[in-house]
Design an enzyme around this catalytic site. Sequence first.
Site, PDB file in Angstrom:
ATOM      1  CB  THR A 136       4.120   6.554 -12.641  1.00  0.00           C
ATOM      2  OG1 THR A 136       5.009   7.529 -13.211  1.00  0.00           O
ATOM      3  CG2 THR A 136       4.872   5.790 -11.557  1.00  0.00           C
ATOM      4  CG  HIS A 176       3.179  -0.966   6.063  1.00  0.00           C
ATOM      5  ND1 HIS A 176       2.338  -2.036   6.197  1.00  0.00           N
ATOM      6  CD2 HIS A 176       4.427  -1.448   6.267  1.00  0.00           C
ATOM      7  CE1 HIS A 176       3.034  -3.116   6.471  1.00  0.00           C
ATOM      8  NE2 HIS A 176       4.311  -2.795   6.515  1.00  0.00           N
TER       9      HIS A 176
END
Length: 414
Positions: free
Chosen positions: A324, A376
């Site tokens: 992006t 994560h």
Amino acid sequence: MIDIKVPTIGESISEVTLLKWTKKEGEYVERDEVIAELESEKATFEVNAEKAGTLKPLAKEGDTLNIGDVLAQIDETATKPEASAAPQAEAPAAKPAEAPKAAPAPVTNQAPVTSVPNDIKATPVASAIIADKKVDASSIKPSGTGGKIMKNDVLEALNNPGKKAFAGTELMSRNVRTEKMSALRRTISRRLVEAKNTTAMLTTFNEVDMTRIMEVRKQFKDKFKESHGVNLGFMSFFAKACAIALGEWPSVNAYIDGDNIVYHDYADISIAVSTPRGLTVPVMRNVESMSMADIEKTVVTLAGKARDSKLTAEDLQGGTFTITNGGVFGSLMSTPIINIPQSAILGMHKIQERPMAIDGKVEIRSMMYLALSYDHRIIDGRESVSFLVRVKELLENPELLLLGKDPVKTLLEL
């Protein structure tokens, strides 16, 4: 009468929004001619007439419809009008005869409007005041018919310097508007909240010196455009760098499916495109196998389809990683949100000249902050940081994009 129903788009889509009618009520339409545009939570698509005949809409623009609902009816017994062709043929013949008389009038009316932009309409008196007082015509709220600026509109702006109401309101307005969320905006809202609530999202930052890429673009942009018919932008460099890094760090290119991890041995990179109706993320397939020109052409095609609301569900499905670019809007740094079910997203930002320490000396370099948001649960800190450092290395040394290795070290087999 035959019914035109909302077609089935996909297994997970149960409702759509009617964006607009491309044909009017009572208008004769040909078979397979586009009569309306619908928007689902994933893409926009067109509805075609199944038969030729007169159109009778049964829904209004903005309505939410379920799959299978009757959208319109077509009277296939209606005959195609033929008389409409004759007046159109006669009209051009009549106009040239009257043209010489009508020509002088616009010249006199438009003469004073020298400092008013062509897309802004104003009366001669208002135009004269704008030119004399050097008023910004775009800051004046028009009150005339068809959005024309009147004399009093200009005087009102002069009497209230530095004061400008929002579009469609008066000064000191307390107006509040309520609009229904589109299907696309509802989907964006749901997916962003889902990404926040279902992933262990973390963001790591780095910065990249864009000097070499800017030199390459400056040196080869004209030749590139001549050879490939498309501009050499930044996205091809970033997409290519990410494709190489994704191959080296597979977990960044994977996602969690229950108790399993799904890895991809290819790079389908989604690119975030902002449109008037919201954010869309069309996918470039097999970027690792594409040339720089292929990437640039694909970006242009997808961005154009997004702007014209022509993206299909296939254009938006899949994707293993997202890029992006908030820099086009001036963003210096941000933390992008993961495009689920993907596990990572790279955020590009504004290129800005900054003083940098180079070999013990201060130099002005064109720098960009990069942000990698990742899940994560599947990507450890070592992998995320190493991935971003690798992207940085590839961008600062564009020649590495060819082989993924230093050409000299490759030559020496090191």
